[in-house]
Design an enzyme around this catalytic site. Structure first.
Site, mmCIF file in Angstrom:
data_model
loop_
_atom_site.group_PDB
_atom_site.id
_atom_site.type_symbol
_atom_site.label_atom_id
_atom_site.label_comp_id
_atom_site.label_asym_id
_atom_site.label_seq_id
_atom_site.Cartn_x
_atom_site.Cartn_y
_atom_site.Cartn_z
ATOM 1 N N ARG A 43 0.816 -1.222 0.000
ATOM 2 C CA ARG A 43 0.000 0.000 0.000
ATOM 3 C C ARG A 43 0.853 1.276 0.000
ATOM 4 N NH1 ARG A 43 -5.555 1.752 1.469
ATOM 5 N NH2 ARG A 43 -5.467 3.521 2.888
ATOM 6 N N ILE A 69 -7.496 7.834 -1.391
ATOM 7 C CA ILE A 69 -7.442 6.373 -1.361
ATOM 8 C C ILE A 69 -8.229 5.971 -0.114
ATOM 9 C CG2 ILE A 69 -5.195 6.510 -0.203
ATOM 10 C CD1 ILE A 69 -4.368 3.887 -1.346
ATOM 11 N N SER A 70 -9.153 5.022 -0.238
ATOM 12 C CA SER A 70 -10.024 4.665 0.884
ATOM 13 C C SER A 70 -9.240 4.042 2.033
ATOM 14 C CB SER A 70 -11.087 3.650 0.446
ATOM 15 O OG SER A 70 -11.904 4.196 -0.548
ATOM 16 N N GLN A 71 -9.869 4.110 3.202
ATOM 17 C CA GLN A 71 -9.374 3.441 4.408
ATOM 18 C C GLN A 71 -9.286 1.928 4.120
ATOM 19 O OE1 GLN A 71 -12.573 3.724 7.114
ATOM 20 N NE2 GLN A 71 -11.457 2.942 8.879
ATOM 21 N N PHE A 211 -17.309 9.047 0.476
ATOM 22 C CA PHE A 211 -16.438 8.969 -0.705
ATOM 23 C C PHE A 211 -16.400 10.299 -1.444
ATOM 24 C CE2 PHE A 211 -16.703 4.502 0.020
ATOM 25 C CZ PHE A 211 -15.682 3.908 -0.704
#
Ligand code: SAH
Length: 222
Positions: A43, A69-71, A211
């Protein structure tokens, strides 16, 4: 690709393992394919140098161009909800950093990912090449229209929020296919999972999320 020294890679591998234990497994993600995939994808290579030490933290991160970038947990939850087995062709809308596509690419046969922001599109395509993710194909366009020539898809994941699921995406989902998307207003949405069966469409609500906007013909105006 960012330059990371050998002992640095070990440090990141440890941070990744901690992320898997504390954020993913302990919160109820059980699909071994999802857990394996997220254990493998580095990541920290998907965020800018300045944020590299926060890459495995329990939060979303900025990736430039006002996008995020999402959790990690949200990535895991969305991926698990697609119930992937390995032979699928999956469409992603919103390539962004490429992290979600890279996670999918560990699991499935082929990932088709669409991005509307040219800077992110070019940057991430280069990253996929350097990391040798050969089963990811990219496209620069408005993803709310899907990717008709390559349809139908076994699964579709939309990683930006809109007021409704774009109809072209539902049309491009195969019978038996699953789709997941954040649906709602500007500032918060519900994560909606849709399943297309021969008898019709079934939806379930996986819970609240937040989002960035899905912008395009079947999304928000620019
Ligand atoms: N999956 C990404 C998340 C990126 S954030 C990741 O793992 O990093 C959402 C992305 O959706 C942004 O890059 C944004 O530019 C993109 N986006 C928004 N509307 C879009 C559209 N209509 N078509 C394609 N991409 C879109």
């Amino acid at each position: 690709m960012k330059m990371v020294m050998k002992d640095e890679s070990k440090k990141f591998a440890r941070l990744c393992q901690t992320m898997i234990e504390k954020q993913i497994v302990s919160r109820g993600i059980t699909d071994p394919l999802v857990i394996q995939a997220m254990s493998k994808v580095p990541r920290h290579l998907f965020v800018s140098e300045a944020l590299i030490d926060s890459a495995y933290g329990d939060f979303p991160l900025p990736i430039g161009e006002g996008q995020t970038i999402s959790q990690p947990y949200i990535i895991a939850e969305m991926t698990q909800s697609l119930e992937l087995k390995g032979n699928e062709r999956v469409l992603e809308i919103g390539t962004g950093s490429g992290y979600q596509a890279a996670v999918l690419a560990q699991i499935v046969y082929k990932v088709y990912t669409v991005e509307r922001n040219n800077m992110l599109f070019l940057q991430t395509r280069k990253l996929f090449d350097s990391l040798k993710y050969h089963n990811i194909v990219t496209k620069y366009s408005d993803g709310t229209q899907g990717w008709k020539q390559e349809s139908p898809f076994d699964a579709i994941i939309i990683t930006a929020g809109g007021q409704q699921i774009p109809t072209p995406l539902i049309d491009q989902l195969s019978i038996g296919g699953r789709l997941v998307m954040p649906v709602g207003g500007n500032f918060s949405q519900e994560l909606i999972r849709l399943e297309k069966t021969k008898d019709g469409i079934k939806t379930t609500n996986l819970g609240a999320c937040r989002f960035v906007k899905l912008i395009g013909q079947h999304g928000w105006d620019e």
